[in-house]
Design a protein around this motif. Sequence first.
Motif, short mmCIF file in Angstrom:
data_model
loop_
_atom_site.label_atom_id
_atom_site.label_comp_id
_atom_site.label_asym_id
_atom_site.label_seq_id
_atom_site.Cartn_x
_atom_site.Cartn_y
_atom_site.Cartn_z
N ARG A 35 28.14 38.73 46.01
CA ARG A 35 29.20 38.22 45.13
C ARG A 35 30.30 37.53 45.92
NH1 ARG A 35 27.91 43.25 42.65
NH2 ARG A 35 29.66 44.33 43.65
N ASP A 36 30.66 38.13 47.06
CA ASP A 36 31.70 37.53 47.89
C ASP A 36 31.23 36.21 48.48
OD1 ASP A 36 33.37 39.64 47.37
OD2 ASP A 36 32.99 40.68 49.27
N ARG A 40 30.66 34.47 42.57
CA ARG A 40 30.31 34.65 41.17
C ARG A 40 29.86 36.07 40.93
NH1 ARG A 40 30.47 29.92 42.70
NH2 ARG A 40 30.61 28.08 41.38
N PHE A 41 29.75 36.45 39.66
CA PHE A 41 29.27 37.79 39.33
C PHE A 41 28.41 37.73 38.07
CE2 PHE A 41 33.17 37.28 36.97
CZ PHE A 41 33.09 38.09 35.85
N LYS A 112 34.13 34.09 39.66
CA LYS A 112 35.13 35.15 39.78
C LYS A 112 36.43 34.70 39.12
CE LYS A 112 33.62 37.73 43.85
NZ LYS A 112 34.05 38.28 45.15
N ASP A 165 35.09 47.52 43.78
CA ASP A 165 34.98 46.10 43.43
C ASP A 165 35.04 45.91 41.91
OD1 ASP A 165 34.49 43.38 43.49
OD2 ASP A 165 32.34 43.58 43.88
N TYR A 167 33.95 43.51 40.34
CA TYR A 167 32.74 42.86 39.86
C TYR A 167 31.49 43.71 40.05
CZ TYR A 167 36.09 39.08 39.98
OH TYR A 167 37.22 38.33 39.79
#
Length: 276
Positions: A35-36, A40-41, A112, A165, A167
């Motif tokens: 994700r990082d 996006r998630f 994100k 996190d 996300y």
Amino acid sequence: MTSYYEQNAAAADTIRSAQNPRVKQWAELLSRKGRDKIGRFVIEGLHLVEEALSSESMPETLVYTAERFDVVSPLLRKAKAAGVECVPVTEQVLAKCTDTQTPQPVFAIVPKLPWRPADLMKASLPDGLVVVIDGIQDPGNLGTIIRSADAVGATGVLLGKGTVDLYNPKTVRSTMGSLFHLPIAQGDLGEWLPQAAAAGIQVASTSLAGAVPLYDCDFRPPTWFVIGNEGQGVSPEVDRLASQRVLIPMAGRAESLNAAMAATVVLFEAMRQRLG
């Protein structure tokens, strides 16, 4: 009613291989590292996708199982009308890209959230209410706190370092869509709490030492309320930055409340005062 043409078009375009490059990228989003890296998630299920489509955080891609086309067709029409890419996949591909044991027929890829601590500062005056998270570790607790903040009309949520996190798929599910309803930002509490105090915002935290009973506190001024880690509570370095320490009175024999429950009690008391 789904047309014969729509069903057959979906079947023809279906991604069937778990080795497909897009499938591999979607599966990466199940990890924080992925994700990082991608920024996006994933959101899973009809309700969360519907919430995202109705928010400013529009999904980039909606992925659905062709085998359950009829279930998702109303959502597909809404997504396509908003310009969202819609991609059919098999049940096996869907399972590879989702976190639940029994996946719902749809997930979406969302950028994100864009919020920053400075956005919360701007929204806090003259009477904002921000929940500040100091090291919450359980995804369900964080999701519940975000839902409670949404329920009382809080201005936003600030996530400090060491917090789970936002996300994480379990966190996202636990918010039940509330992460799309209010600003949620991440920042260094050692930097932003002093700035909030300097701007005239009350910084309050839960504490047993030198604390004022919750119902004697005034939450009508602009307030940032800090809720701490499940085991250790608010960290000493963050607690030193608070101008008000709050104790939740309890008549029974329980030693303490779950972090999410404690935050919810404080938030609803703040709402009661502000509505009264």
